[in-house]
Design a protein around this motif. Structure first.
Motif, mmCIF file in Angstrom:
data_model
loop_
_atom_site.group_PDB
_atom_site.id
_atom_site.type_symbol
_atom_site.label_atom_id
_atom_site.label_comp_id
_atom_site.label_asym_id
_atom_site.label_seq_id
_atom_site.Cartn_x
_atom_site.Cartn_y
_atom_site.Cartn_z
ATOM 1 N N GLY A 1 32.737 107.521 37.753
ATOM 2 C CA GLY A 1 31.585 108.289 37.287
ATOM 3 C C GLY A 1 30.271 107.819 37.876
ATOM 4 N N GLY A 2 30.308 106.751 38.666
ATOM 5 C CA GLY A 2 29.085 106.249 39.307
ATOM 6 C C GLY A 2 28.171 105.457 38.387
ATOM 7 N N PHE A 3 28.686 104.995 37.251
ATOM 8 C CA PHE A 3 27.861 104.244 36.310
ATOM 9 C C PHE A 3 27.675 102.792 36.752
ATOM 10 C CE2 PHE A 3 29.477 107.599 33.512
ATOM 11 C CZ PHE A 3 28.297 107.998 32.908
ATOM 12 N N THR A 4 26.520 102.242 36.435
ATOM 13 C CA THR A 4 26.276 100.813 36.566
ATOM 14 C C THR A 4 26.603 100.203 35.211
ATOM 15 O OG1 THR A 4 24.515 101.144 38.169
ATOM 16 C CG2 THR A 4 24.519 99.041 36.970
ATOM 17 N N PHE A 5 27.385 99.132 35.217
ATOM 18 C CA PHE A 5 27.739 98.506 33.942
ATOM 19 C C PHE A 5 27.896 97.005 34.136
ATOM 20 C CE2 PHE A 5 31.541 100.180 35.942
ATOM 21 C CZ PHE A 5 32.429 99.112 35.915
ATOM 22 N N TYR A 6 27.744 96.305 33.024
ATOM 23 C CA TYR A 6 27.848 94.847 33.012
ATOM 24 C C TYR A 6 28.919 94.434 32.012
ATOM 25 C CZ TYR A 6 23.470 95.087 35.528
ATOM 26 O OH TYR A 6 22.506 95.369 36.453
ATOM 27 N N PRO A 7 29.689 93.410 32.352
ATOM 28 C CA PRO A 7 30.726 92.956 31.425
ATOM 29 C C PRO A 7 30.109 92.377 30.162
ATOM 30 C CG PRO A 7 30.493 91.397 33.223
ATOM 31 C CD PRO A 7 29.602 92.572 33.539
ATOM 32 N N GLY A 8 30.860 92.459 29.113
ATOM 33 C CA GLY A 8 30.402 91.917 27.842
ATOM 34 C C GLY A 8 31.570 91.636 26.945
ATOM 35 N N GLU A 9 31.221 91.305 25.714
ATOM 36 C CA GLU A 9 32.257 91.004 24.727
ATOM 37 C C GLU A 9 31.699 91.251 23.345
ATOM 38 O OE1 GLU A 9 35.102 87.432 24.769
ATOM 39 O OE2 GLU A 9 33.395 86.770 23.543
ATOM 40 N N GLY A 10 32.521 91.846 22.497
ATOM 41 C CA GLY A 10 32.234 91.942 21.076
ATOM 42 C C GLY A 10 33.179 90.971 20.385
ATOM 43 N N ARG A 11 32.640 90.183 19.463
ATOM 44 C CA ARG A 11 33.501 89.207 18.783
ATOM 45 C C ARG A 11 33.004 88.971 17.369
ATOM 46 N NH1 ARG A 11 30.275 85.911 21.924
ATOM 47 N NH2 ARG A 11 29.244 84.257 20.759
ATOM 48 N N SER A 12 33.915 88.474 16.546
ATOM 49 C CA SER A 12 33.533 88.122 15.175
ATOM 50 C C SER A 12 32.759 86.813 15.205
ATOM 51 C CB SER A 12 34.782 87.982 14.307
ATOM 52 O OG SER A 12 35.541 86.868 14.725
ATOM 53 N N PRO A 13 31.883 86.594 14.225
ATOM 54 C CA PRO A 13 31.153 85.320 14.168
ATOM 55 C C PRO A 13 32.090 84.113 14.060
ATOM 56 C CG PRO A 13 30.151 86.918 12.683
ATOM 57 C CD PRO A 13 31.433 87.531 13.188
ATOM 58 N N GLU A 14 33.236 84.303 13.430
ATOM 59 C CA GLU A 14 34.195 83.206 13.273
ATOM 60 C C GLU A 14 35.014 82.982 14.541
ATOM 61 O OE1 GLU A 14 32.953 85.174 9.742
ATOM 62 O OE2 GLU A 14 34.255 86.031 11.281
ATOM 63 N N GLY A 15 34.988 83.940 15.464
ATOM 64 C CA GLY A 15 35.732 83.814 16.708
ATOM 65 C C GLY A 15 37.207 84.140 16.585
ATOM 66 N N ASP A 16 37.626 84.746 15.460
ATOM 67 C CA ASP A 16 39.054 85.031 15.288
ATOM 68 C C ASP A 16 39.483 86.346 15.947
ATOM 69 O OD1 ASP A 16 37.620 86.474 13.413
ATOM 70 O OD2 ASP A 16 39.062 86.166 11.800
ATOM 71 N N TRP A 17 38.548 87.146 16.459
ATOM 72 C CA TRP A 17 38.895 88.296 17.296
ATOM 73 C C TRP A 17 37.790 88.523 18.293
ATOM 74 C CZ3 TRP A 17 35.724 92.403 17.801
ATOM 75 C CH2 TRP A 17 34.848 92.684 16.767
#
Length: 162
Positions: free
Chosen positions: A104-120
């Motif tokens: 689609g020609g999008f510019t994007f940057y890697p990231g992460e969503g995570r729980s504050p506890e780090g369990d997911w």
């Protein structure tokens, strides 16, 4: 040739055949089983890895300066319908998402969503310049319950797809 042709009958359209109205994204969750997930969505730590360093995105707050100049969306393909999937299935879905964004020609940057506890944690991407409509379509196509979106200079919103 004693066959008679039957007349063609066309039924007039009935209300149940009418086209469905366009979907409108919601900033508040629908009354459903997903409503129980809202606290988890709101507590999620969202990181975007930019060349100049990692940025943390905060719901209902303005975007960090490097991202605030354009609309954008924080999306993932992990765990469709908020149901945990195997690492392999999540990786395959995320690869399909990245391919679609590239095509689609999008510019994007890697990231992460995570729980504050780090369990997911879920691999995600910040897509620069993505419209709300395009983000909605991507989220629906990858069976996501919600995504994050911001207009240029605006606050980051949690948007539900259901």
């Amino acid at each position: 040739s004693g066959r008679r042709r039957l007349p063609t009958y066309r039924r007039p359209p009935t209300p149940h055949c009418a086209p469905k109205p366009a979907f409108t994204p919601m900033s508040t969750p629908p009354e459903s089983k997903n409503a129980a997930l809202v606290p988890a969505y709101r507590r999620t730590i969202c990181e975007v890895r930019l060349p100049e360093g990692t940025q943390i995105l905060s719901l209902d707050q303005p975007l960090p300066e490097p991202l605030a100049k354009a609309a954008g969306a924080f999306v993932t393909a992990h765990n469709p319908h908020s149901h945990p999937q195997s690492d392999e299935d999540n990786a395959a879905a995320q690869a399909r998402l990245l391919q679609r964004l590239q095509e689609g020609g999008f510019t994007f940057y890697p990231g992460e969503g995570r729980s504050p506890e780090g369990d997911w944690r879920e691999a995600s991407v910040w897509v620069v310049g993505m419209s709300r409509e395009a983000a909605q379509q991507i989220a629906q196509d990858f069976a996501q319950t919600a995504y994050l979106f911001a207009e240029p200079g605006g606050n980051l919103e949690l948007v539900f797809t259901l």
